[in-house]
Design an enzyme around this catalytic site. Structure first.
Site, PDB file in Angstrom:
ATOM      1  N   ARG A 114       0.843  -1.188   0.000  1.00 35.88           N
ATOM      2  CA  ARG A 114       0.000   0.000   0.000  1.00 35.88           C
ATOM      3  C   ARG A 114       0.882   1.244   0.000  1.00 35.88           C
ATOM      4  NH1 ARG A 114      -2.209  -3.764   3.471  1.00 35.88           N
ATOM      5  NH2 ARG A 114      -4.293  -4.512   2.859  1.00 35.88           N
ATOM      6  N   ARG A 166      -0.717  -2.238  -6.878  1.00 34.51           N
ATOM      7  CA  ARG A 166      -1.196  -3.458  -6.222  1.00 34.51           C
ATOM      8  C   ARG A 166      -2.154  -4.208  -7.143  1.00 34.51           C
ATOM      9  NH1 ARG A 166      -1.002  -4.311  -0.917  1.00 34.51           N
ATOM     10  NH2 ARG A 166      -3.208  -4.835  -0.645  1.00 34.51           N
ATOM     11  N   LYS A 170      -2.438  -2.068   7.651  1.00 35.48           N
ATOM     12  CA  LYS A 170      -3.867  -1.775   7.735  1.00 35.48           C
ATOM     13  C   LYS A 170      -4.582  -2.731   8.670  1.00 35.48           C
ATOM     14  CE  LYS A 170      -8.008  -1.371   4.856  1.00 35.48           C
ATOM     15  NZ  LYS A 170      -8.553  -1.412   3.478  1.00 35.48           N
ATOM     16  N   HIS A 192      -1.750   3.517  -5.709  1.00 41.31           N
ATOM     17  CA  HIS A 192      -2.351   2.283  -5.215  1.00 41.31           C
ATOM     18  C   HIS A 192      -2.569   1.274  -6.341  1.00 41.31           C
ATOM     19  CE1 HIS A 192      -4.974  -0.349  -2.853  1.00 41.31           C
ATOM     20  NE2 HIS A 192      -4.657   0.350  -1.789  1.00 41.31           N
ATOM     21  N   HIS A 246      -3.831  -9.103   2.403  1.00 39.79           N
ATOM     22  CA  HIS A 246      -5.258  -8.931   2.578  1.00 39.79           C
ATOM     23  C   HIS A 246      -5.674  -9.501   3.918  1.00 39.79           C
ATOM     24  CE1 HIS A 246      -6.194  -8.338  -1.973  1.00 39.79           C
ATOM     25  NE2 HIS A 246      -5.871  -7.221  -1.359  1.00 39.79           N
ATOM     26  N   TYR A 250       0.002 -15.424  12.879  1.00 40.72           N
ATOM     27  CA  TYR A 250       1.179 -16.185  12.458  1.00 40.72           C
ATOM     28  C   TYR A 250       1.389 -16.216  10.942  1.00 40.72           C
ATOM     29  CZ  TYR A 250       0.839 -17.823  17.250  1.00 40.72           C
ATOM     30  OH  TYR A 250       0.764 -17.864  18.615  1.00 40.72           O
TER      31      TYR A 250
END
Length: 402
Positions: free
Chosen positions: A242, A335, A269, A332, A358, A368
């Site tokens: 991002r 991506r 995010k 952006h 995501h 993890y």
């Protein structure tokens, strides 16, 4: 003898508290300071008790007598007026503590504060401006679907349909928190599905035509502007993080030995640590950049001060200066470019999604998964960098499948 308004007004403070009796336990207490309080004396199970009925002249003689009579009616029904008053006060306090606004603010402190500060601030502002004024004072268990829909419709009418949907979703999260903490029983937002217009999904402008991508990469290489801005744009298609994560990158996060950029959870995010494998091309750019900015904190410091990173707008301005309009590519968009082409090239979708960082719905797993598919992602990122080199040279490489 019963009191009169004339006698009360004429009463003067004394050196000690004076009691002026009206009858049936009602009296006016006149303090040396001049204050006048209505009191009621009564007995419950042989024990004398007193309660306050207000102050004079706010509460006049007539109303004081009415309050006395109400208290007497309670006593006639076996109810202690003092206990009744305390129960009512406790009920009001409990109601206030469990109002939609109060539970929301509790939820903010426990959960929203864990999100990115900018997003958390938006959530608070949305509730404070659009939700609380409509039904924030209601007990959370008494909020109805119509209340939430009313607030959402106000937002929708302003043209912010996506925000209206988000408002309903956030209210649902809050209600589920209320269920978990025993303040309500149902998530009433489930009945609002379909009540708002559908959101027209807007995709970030990007380039997927391979020839045009090659032109973009060559334009970035030829860009003669501020080196940190140029370096950020050179890395953007290679790393496809991002824009906010890219601009705030710090040298302490770069692991040259293992060829990885390890982004702390606080910067992500979804608040989960993320690892970005670095291809040889990415390392070459970083080594070149380190000679210029490696002495400071940020990879891409601002032109004005090295204590802050470049602004996102600087990347946008540079793209425009190269001749790429806002409808064609935005920062952006790198991506989306990587996501679309990597999927077209046949790479494992899980690798791609993990590399895009995501959101993971399972929070235990999310804690993890920063290293999930890491060897495969290292390979994919190197092959992606090689693929971009091919586009830069107008040579299309064969697909690399997972």
């Amino acid at each position: 003898m019963p009191l009169t308004d004339t006698a009360i007004r004429a009463a003067k403070p004394q050196s000690k508290t004076v009691r002026m009796f009206d009858g049936e336990g009602l009296y006016l207490e006149l303090a040396p300071s001049g204050g006048k309080w209505w009191r009621l004396k009564y007995r419950v199970q042989g024990k004398e008790k007193r309660i306050s009925l207000g102050t004079y002249p706010t509460i006049g003689l007539k109303e004081a007598r009415q309050r006395r009579d109400e208290a007497k009616r309670l006593l006639a029904n076996g109810i202690d007026p003092s206990a009744q008053r305390q129960a009512t006060k406790a009920s009001i306090l409990s109601r206030e503590a469990d109002s939609f606004e109060a539970v929301s603010r509790e939820w903010f402190d426990k959960h929203v504060s864990q999100l990115a500060p900018s997003y958390g601030k938006k959530v608070r502002a949305l509730f404070e401006k659009k939700v609380f004024p409509v039904f924030g004072g209601k007990h959370i268990a008494e909020v109805e679907p119509a209340d939430i829909l009313k607030a959402a419709r106000h937002v929708e009418e302003s043209g912010a349909v996506e925000t209206a949907h988000r408002l309903v979703q956030l209210c649902g999260q809050l209600l589920r928190y209320g269920i978990a903490t025993g303040r309500c029983k149902y998530d009433i937002t489930q009945g609002l599905q379909g009540a708002l217009p559908k959101v027209n999904v807007r995709h970030m402008a990007t380039i997927t035509d391979r020839k045009r991508i090659g032109e973009l990469l060559r334009a970035i290489d030829a860009y003669g502007g501020f080196l940190p801005v140029k370096s950020a744009l050179r890395l953007a298609p290679l790393l496809f993080v991002r824009p906010g994560e890219l601009r705030s990158a710090e040298w302490s996060e770069i692991d040259f030995e293992n060829a990885e950029w390890r982004i702390p959870a606080a910067k992500m995010k979804m608040k989960q640590r993320h690892i970005v494998p670095l291809a040889r091309q990415s390392l070459a750019i970083l080594n070149e950049l380190s000679l210029y900015t490696g002495h400071g904190r940020f990879l891409f410091p601002s032109m004005r001060t090295d204590t802050k990173p470049i602004a996102l707008e600087s990347l946008l301005v540079a793209l425009r200066a190269m001749g790429f309009g806002k409808e064609e590519i935005v920062p952006h968009g790198f991506r989306s470019m990587a996501s679309i082409l990597l999927n077209e090239l046949g790479y494992n979708r899980d690798w791609i999604e993990r590399q895009l960082a995501h959101g993971e719905r399972n929070h235990v797993r999310a804690a993890y998964n920063h290293a999930e598919f890491l060897p495969e992602r290292h390979r994919m990122m190197q092959e992606w960098a090689d693929f971009l080199d091919g586009l830069r040279s107008t040579i299309s490489l064969p697909a690399k499948r997972g």
